[in-house]
Structure formats: structure tokens, C-alpha cells
Design a protein around this motif. Structure first.
Motif, PDB file in Angstrom:
ATOM      1  N   ASN A  82       0.829  -1.200   0.000  1.00  0.00           N
ATOM      2  CA  ASN A  82       0.000   0.000   0.000  1.00  0.00           C
ATOM      3  C   ASN A  82       0.870   1.258   0.000  1.00  0.00           C
ATOM      4  O   ASN A  82       0.644   2.204  -0.755  1.00  0.00           O
ATOM      5  CB  ASN A  82      -0.927  -0.014   1.203  1.00  0.00           C
ATOM      6  CG  ASN A  82      -1.682   1.310   1.342  1.00  0.00           C
ATOM      7  OD1 ASN A  82      -2.166   1.852   0.351  1.00  0.00           O
ATOM      8  ND2 ASN A  82      -1.733   1.826   2.553  1.00  0.00           N
ATOM      9  N   ALA A  83       1.898   1.250   0.866  1.00  0.00           N
ATOM     10  CA  ALA A  83       2.764   2.415   0.995  1.00  0.00           C
ATOM     11  C   ALA A  83       3.444   2.741  -0.335  1.00  0.00           C
ATOM     12  O   ALA A  83       3.652   3.906  -0.666  1.00  0.00           O
ATOM     13  CB  ALA A  83       3.798   2.165   2.083  1.00  0.00           C
ATOM     14  N   ASN A  84       3.782   1.698  -1.099  1.00  0.00           N
ATOM     15  CA  ASN A  84       4.504   1.930  -2.340  1.00  0.00           C
ATOM     16  C   ASN A  84       3.600   2.252  -3.520  1.00  0.00           C
ATOM     17  O   ASN A  84       4.060   2.825  -4.503  1.00  0.00           O
ATOM     18  CB  ASN A  84       5.338   0.698  -2.701  1.00  0.00           C
ATOM     19  CG  ASN A  84       6.443   0.474  -1.672  1.00  0.00           C
ATOM     20  OD1 ASN A  84       6.830   1.407  -0.967  1.00  0.00           O
ATOM     21  ND2 ASN A  84       6.934  -0.746  -1.587  1.00  0.00           N
ATOM     22  N   THR A  85       2.318   1.865  -3.459  1.00  0.00           N
ATOM     23  CA  THR A  85       1.458   2.006  -4.634  1.00  0.00           C
ATOM     24  C   THR A  85       0.247   2.898  -4.411  1.00  0.00           C
ATOM     25  O   THR A  85      -0.384   3.317  -5.371  1.00  0.00           O
ATOM     26  CB  THR A  85       0.914   0.634  -5.068  1.00  0.00           C
ATOM     27  OG1 THR A  85       0.121   0.127  -3.984  1.00  0.00           O
ATOM     28  CG2 THR A  85       2.024  -0.342  -5.385  1.00  0.00           C
ATOM     29  N   TYR A  86      -0.073   3.177  -3.160  1.00  0.00           N
ATOM     30  CA  TYR A  86      -1.305   3.893  -2.793  1.00  0.00           C
ATOM     31  C   TYR A  86      -2.539   3.145  -3.256  1.00  0.00           C
ATOM     32  O   TYR A  86      -3.614   3.717  -3.350  1.00  0.00           O
ATOM     33  CB  TYR A  86      -1.306   5.335  -3.322  1.00  0.00           C
ATOM     34  CG  TYR A  86      -0.159   6.133  -2.776  1.00  0.00           C
ATOM     35  CD1 TYR A  86      -0.139   6.506  -1.437  1.00  0.00           C
ATOM     36  CD2 TYR A  86       0.917   6.474  -3.595  1.00  0.00           C
ATOM     37  CE1 TYR A  86       0.942   7.211  -0.929  1.00  0.00           C
ATOM     38  CE2 TYR A  86       1.988   7.179  -3.095  1.00  0.00           C
ATOM     39  CZ  TYR A  86       2.012   7.544  -1.751  1.00  0.00           C
ATOM     40  OH  TYR A  86       3.057   8.209  -1.254  1.00  0.00           O
ATOM     41  N   ALA A  87      -2.410   1.871  -3.616  1.00  0.00           N
ATOM     42  CA  ALA A  87      -3.578   1.063  -3.998  1.00  0.00           C
ATOM     43  C   ALA A  87      -4.094   0.375  -2.736  1.00  0.00           C
ATOM     44  O   ALA A  87      -3.898  -0.817  -2.526  1.00  0.00           O
ATOM     45  CB  ALA A  87      -3.202   0.040  -5.064  1.00  0.00           C
ATOM     46  N   THR A  88      -4.726   1.162  -1.875  1.00  0.00           N
ATOM     47  CA  THR A  88      -5.076   0.699  -0.528  1.00  0.00           C
ATOM     48  C   THR A  88      -5.953  -0.549  -0.527  1.00  0.00           C
ATOM     49  O   THR A  88      -5.620  -1.545   0.090  1.00  0.00           O
ATOM     50  CB  THR A  88      -5.808   1.810   0.241  1.00  0.00           C
ATOM     51  OG1 THR A  88      -5.024   2.994   0.138  1.00  0.00           O
ATOM     52  CG2 THR A  88      -5.996   1.425   1.692  1.00  0.00           C
ATOM     53  N   PHE A  89      -7.069  -0.471  -1.259  1.00  0.00           N
ATOM     54  CA  PHE A  89      -8.006  -1.601  -1.207  1.00  0.00           C
ATOM     55  C   PHE A  89      -7.416  -2.834  -1.878  1.00  0.00           C
ATOM     56  O   PHE A  89      -7.613  -3.950  -1.425  1.00  0.00           O
ATOM     57  CB  PHE A  89      -9.332  -1.210  -1.849  1.00  0.00           C
ATOM     58  CG  PHE A  89      -9.998  -0.095  -1.099  1.00  0.00           C
ATOM     59  CD1 PHE A  89     -10.461  -0.316   0.199  1.00  0.00           C
ATOM     60  CD2 PHE A  89     -10.130   1.170  -1.665  1.00  0.00           C
ATOM     61  CE1 PHE A  89     -11.053   0.711   0.897  1.00  0.00           C
ATOM     62  CE2 PHE A  89     -10.709   2.196  -0.951  1.00  0.00           C
ATOM     63  CZ  PHE A  89     -11.170   1.975   0.328  1.00  0.00           C
ATOM     64  N   GLU A  90      -6.694  -2.602  -2.960  1.00  0.00           N
ATOM     65  CA  GLU A  90      -6.091  -3.717  -3.673  1.00  0.00           C
ATOM     66  C   GLU A  90      -5.079  -4.434  -2.772  1.00  0.00           C
ATOM     67  O   GLU A  90      -4.881  -5.638  -2.877  1.00  0.00           O
ATOM     68  CB  GLU A  90      -5.397  -3.231  -4.956  1.00  0.00           C
ATOM     69  CG  GLU A  90      -6.347  -2.709  -6.012  1.00  0.00           C
ATOM     70  CD  GLU A  90      -6.807  -1.270  -5.751  1.00  0.00           C
ATOM     71  OE1 GLU A  90      -6.509  -0.736  -4.665  1.00  0.00           O
ATOM     72  OE2 GLU A  90      -7.460  -0.678  -6.626  1.00  0.00           O
ATOM     73  N   ALA A  91      -4.421  -3.655  -1.891  1.00  0.00           N
ATOM     74  CA  ALA A  91      -3.422  -4.257  -0.997  1.00  0.00           C
ATOM     75  C   ALA A  91      -4.086  -4.967   0.183  1.00  0.00           C
ATOM     76  O   ALA A  91      -3.624  -6.018   0.620  1.00  0.00           O
ATOM     77  CB  ALA A  91      -2.465  -3.181  -0.487  1.00  0.00           C
ATOM     78  N   TYR A  92      -5.166  -4.361   0.692  1.00  0.00           N
ATOM     79  CA  TYR A  92      -5.744  -4.895   1.938  1.00  0.00           C
ATOM     80  C   TYR A  92      -6.839  -5.945   1.722  1.00  0.00           C
ATOM     81  O   TYR A  92      -7.078  -6.775   2.582  1.00  0.00           O
ATOM     82  CB  TYR A  92      -6.286  -3.758   2.806  1.00  0.00           C
ATOM     83  CG  TYR A  92      -5.197  -3.049   3.572  1.00  0.00           C
ATOM     84  CD1 TYR A  92      -4.517  -3.717   4.603  1.00  0.00           C
ATOM     85  CD2 TYR A  92      -4.837  -1.737   3.282  1.00  0.00           C
ATOM     86  CE1 TYR A  92      -3.511  -3.077   5.302  1.00  0.00           C
ATOM     87  CE2 TYR A  92      -3.828  -1.098   3.984  1.00  0.00           C
ATOM     88  CZ  TYR A  92      -3.182  -1.765   4.983  1.00  0.00           C
ATOM     89  OH  TYR A  92      -2.185  -1.147   5.674  1.00  0.00           O
ATOM     90  N   LEU A  93      -7.524  -5.879   0.556  1.00  0.00           N
ATOM     91  CA  LEU A  93      -8.593  -6.863   0.323  1.00  0.00           C
ATOM     92  C   LEU A  93      -8.100  -8.317   0.392  1.00  0.00           C
ATOM     93  O   LEU A  93      -8.785  -9.168   0.957  1.00  0.00           O
ATOM     94  CB  LEU A  93      -9.285  -6.609  -1.021  1.00  0.00           C
ATOM     95  CG  LEU A  93     -10.475  -5.649  -0.969  1.00  0.00           C
ATOM     96  CD1 LEU A  93     -11.049  -5.450  -2.368  1.00  0.00           C
ATOM     97  CD2 LEU A  93     -11.555  -6.177  -0.021  1.00  0.00           C
TER      98      LEU A  93
END
Lengths: 244, 245
Positions: B206-217
Motif C-alpha cells: 500500500n505504501a509503495n502504490t497507494y492502492a489501498t483496497f487492492e493491498a488490503y482486500l
């Protein structure tokens, strides 16, 4: 068996369950019945005789041997005897067969197949062969009590102690279990039982002890005690329980 | 009448909420390609979480059993010490315990494996909860069973082995399974001592891509894959130990 009890005392808090019991019975007694009102001390005396509790004071001798006082020797004492409780107390997680086999193997050091054979033999005698593989909840109260009796009997106990063995049963089951106990009496098994079944006490016991308030109120042969009670307490008690 | 109304109301609320959540989650504009390069990190993080969970599960059962034995030993000092341990562990945040365990205690004995320390701290934490569950299970065995075992001539050890523990196991299974599921999820807090477990990998992605949901889902699926089998196994064992019929 000869029984000598001197100054036997056991208190639970303020309750004097045994309050200086003195008793001497001769060798001719094979079956002893303890009768009297609930809370009179019958269960406590049985537990003290069986080595399940330790007295606060006093001593018990059975056949000249004193009931021990330390846990280690008491365990040996308990192993020689058989104990049956009012509420069956089978182990619910084991089948009827395993309930009988487990103590034979783990306490008495029998081989598993010998223990199994012995268990089947006792159970067959008690007419319970069809129920060997059942768990206690699958059995009626009377059936559970017969299995519990088989467990208490399987190692040929020197003395069988029965604590109100039929109090939790309905009349038909009572009769089944009493028949079995009677059969054991006839077979020469030495038995001490507490009971509210006056007919049974009168018919099967060689001696009867009336306990009330943690003391021996009266003792003697069954005929003496039931036909010619001496004390007013026993007369009143028998008058009440024999009325119906 | 009011029962039917209540159950209809509950069903409608649950169903609507569920549909709404699924709709929101499903219609989000995802950028799965952004997270794709971190796929392997997430898988390795999941495996680390699996390792931590398994190791802590066994160790925490052992610690829990010891604490239960200490509390039921009948000796005052061990009973008191175990009681204090359980109260302190249950009454303080796991996060603090992990920090103190790693930076103060492990450091003092020169142990620097964050994974190892993480497993131990997690086990100490979960063991305290398990010991309470175990103790409750043992104390729930009726006194008539103890009396019966005594009358048969069992020693204390035999009474536990043949009578008490087999019956207590079934009674503590559901609560223990719940505690094991907590253990799996609590392992995510080990990121504070930079154990590269599942949640830590998702945070990094998430920190590197700002793709929060994609990282946490993926965490939902990953943790559920760990906790659901525990639940299934517990049900299976409960059925196996059910001797009521």
C-alpha cells in the motif's frame, strides 16, 4: 465381618455428620444396613468406612484392621472395596464396557483382554450384555445403576459399600437393582448399605443400625430392630415409614 | 406474531447491509495491476503468518496447560504467581507486550530474531487466555465424577488422565477454537517489530502504490483461509467427542 467403631466424629462446618459413633458388630454379620432419616449420618459413615473421607476423631476397625489415615494407604483400602453411589456416577465419556474395564486395568493391573472377559462375565450375570457398547446417557437409570454395580463388583471387593443404591430409581427399576443386591447377599458378598427400603433391610440384612443426628440411636438384628424397637425415635420413624 | 416481525426485520436489515457492502466493494474502480508486482510478497507474508500461527498455537497450548496446572496445583505460591501472570497479560495491550518483549526483554538476553520473539510473545499472550478456558473446563466437571474416581482408587494423576481431561476437552473446544482464531488475527500486530508477516506485506504494498483496497482486500481472503479451517476442525472434533448419543 467384625466391625468396631469408637468415638467416630466428622464435622462439615457446623454440621455434625458423625458425632461420636460407637458400634461393635460380631463376625456373623455379612450384610449390614444403615437406616434412619436423611441427614442422620448414613452417607458419612459409609464414606468413612470406605476410606473416602477421613474422620476428625475416632477409629474404625473392620476384621481387626484399622481404616488407615494417610492418603497413600487409604487408596489401597479403597481399591480393595467397591463403592456404589445413589446417582450412578458412571463416566459419561466411556461405554458401559469401558467403565468396568478401565479400573480393572489401571487400578488393579489386569491385562486388557482378561479385564474385558471379566467385565462381560459380570455384565452377563446382571442381564446387561446387550448394552455393553452403549454410553451411560443411552441407558435408563436402572441400567446405569446395574452397570455401576458391575463396576464396583468386577474386582471381587472384600467389602461392597452401597450408598442409597435405589433412591434415584423408579419402583420397577428399584426392584431390578434390589434383586441383584439380594443375589449378591445370597452369594456371600459382604455388604454395607444405607437405604430407605425398609422391606429390603428387614429381609436381607443380618444387622441393622439406626443413625440419627450423627449418632447410633439403636442397633441390632433386623427382627429385633423392626419388631421390637426400643427407642422412641426409632419407633416414631418406623411408624411413619411403614405406614404406607 | 412479534417473533415473526422481529425475524423478518433482522433478515431484511442483514440482507440489505450485505447487498450494499458487496455492491460498494464490487463496483469500486480497482487498479489490480498496481498491486500485481507485490503478489509474491503477499504470498510469502501469508506463509509467515501461517508459520507464526501454527508455532504459537502449539506453544500457547503448552503455556496455557502449565498455567492451568499451576493454578489448580493446590500450592499457594504457584497458584498466586499464575494468577498474577494471567491478570497482567489479560489486562494489558498486546502491542505493548510485543514492544517490551522485543526491545527490552529479548534485547537484554541478546536475542534478535523478531520472528522468534514474536512467536513467543504471542504464545505467552494467548496462553493466558487459554489457561482461563482450560481452568473453566476442568472446574466444570461435576464433583460426583471426582468422588467416583476416588472411590475406584484412582490416584490424582489417573483421575485427570482418565476421567477429567477427556471430558473437559470437549467442553473447552469451542472457546479454544475462538482463541486460536484470535491468535491468527493478533499475529498481524507483529508488524511493530517488523516481522514480515501477511499484514506487514500488505502495508508495504500500500505504501509503495497507494492502492489501498487492492493491498488490503487479499487480507480478508488470506486470514479467512486460516481461521475457517480452525472453526471446521473444532466442529468436527466436537461431534467426535459427543458421547451423549
Amino acid at each position: 465381618m467384625s466391625i468396631e467403631i469408637q468415638g467416630l466424629t466428622k464435622h462439615y462446618g457446623a454440621t455434625r455428620a458423625a458425632d461420636g459413633i460407637d458400634l461393635a458388630l460380631g463376625d456373623a454379620v455379612k450384610v449390614l444396613a444403615l437406616i434412619g432419616p436423611s441427614g442422620g449420618g448414613k452417607s458419612t459413615l459409609l464414606r468413612l468406612l470406605g476410606g473416602l473421607e477421613r474422620p476428625d476423631a475416632g477409629s474404625i476397625r473392620i476384621d481387626g484392621k484399622e481404616v488407615p489415615h494417610d492418603e497413600e494407604t487409604l487408596r489401597v483400602w479403597r481399591r480393595r472395596n467397591g463403592f456404589l453411589f445413589q446417582s450412578f456416577n458412571l463416566f459419561p465419556h466411556l461405554t458401559a464396557l469401558e467403565n468396568i474395564v478401565l479400573p480393572l486395568v489401571e487400578v488393579h493391573g489386569w491385562k486388557r483382554d482378561e479385564a474385558g472377559e471379566r467385565a462381560r462375565e459380570v455384565v452377563a450375570r446382571f442381564g446387561m450384555s446387550a448394552h455393553l457398547e452403549k454410553h451411560p446417557v443411552q441407558l435408563s437409570g436402572g441400567q446405569q445403576q446395574r452397570i455401576a454395580l458391575a463396576r464396583a463388583m468386577a474386582h471381587d471387593p472384600a467389602l461392597l459399600l452401597l450408598d442409597e443404591p435405589t433412591s434415584a430409581l423408579d419402583p420397577e427399576m428399584k426392584a431390578e437393582v434390589l434383586d441383584l443386591i439380594e443375589e449378591l447377599c445370597q452369594g456371600g458378598q459382604r455388604i454395607i448399605l444405607s437405604t430407605h427400603e425398609m422391606g429390603f433391610a428387614r429381609g436381607s440384612a443380618d444387622a441393622v443400625v439406626f443413625l440419627g443426628g450423627g449418632k447410633v440411636v439403636e442397633s441390632g438384628s433386623a427382627t429385633d430392630l423392626f419388631d421390637h424397637p426400643q427407642s422412641a425415635i426409632v419407633k416414631a420413624f418406623l411408624g411413619k415409614v411403614m405406614k404406607w | 406474531m412479534w417473533k415473526a416481525a422481529l425475524s423478518t426485520f433482522v433478515s431484511v436489515v442483514l440482507l440489505t447491509t450485505f447487498i450494499f457492502v458487496v455492491w460498494v466493494v464490487a463496483t469500486h474502480d480497482y487498479r489490480w495491476e498496481a498491486i500485481a508486482p507485490y503478489r509474491n510478497n503477499l504470498v510469502s507474508g501469508w506463509l509467515v503468518t501461517l508459520l507464526i500461527s501454527l508455532a504459537s498455537l502449539f506453544l500457547s497450548v503448552f503455556i496455557g496447560a502449565l498455567l492451568t496446572a499451576g493454578q489448580l496445583s493446590g500450592h499457594r505460591l504457584p497458584a498466586f504467581l499464575c494468577r498474577v501472570y494471567v491478570e497482567v497479560i489479560r489486562g494489558t495491550p498486546l502491542l505493548t507486550q510485543i514492544l517490551i518483549g522485543y526491545y527490552l526483554i529479548a534485547n537484554a538476553i541478546d536475542w534478535h530474531s523478531s520472528l522468534g520473539v514474536g512467536i513467543v510473545v504471542l504464545s505467552c499472550f494467548s496462553g493466558a487466555y487459554l489457561s482461563e478456558i482450560f481452568r473453566g473446563g476442568i472446574e466444570s466437571i461435576p464433583s460426583s465424577q471426582w468422588l467416583s474416581a476416588r472411590a475406584i482408587g484412582f490416584t490424582g494423576a489417573q483421575t485427570y488422565r482418565f476421567v477429567v481431561i477427556p471430558q473437559a476437552v470437549r467442553r473447552v473446544l469451542p472457546a479454544s477454537a475462538g482463541q486460536f482464531a484470535n491468535l491468527v488475527k493478533d499475529s498481524s500486530l507483529l508488524f511493530v517489530i517488523s516481522v514480515h508477516e501477511f499484514t506487514m506485506q500488505a502495508r508495504e504494498a500500500n505504501a509503495n502504490t497507494y492502492a489501498t483496497f487492492e493491498a488490503y482486500l487479499p487480507l480478508i481472503l488470506g486470514y479467512f483461509l486460516l481461521t475457517f479451517p480452525i472453526s471446521l476442525l473444532s466442529r468436527h472434533l466436537e461431534r467426535r467427542y459427543r458421547y451423549e448419543h
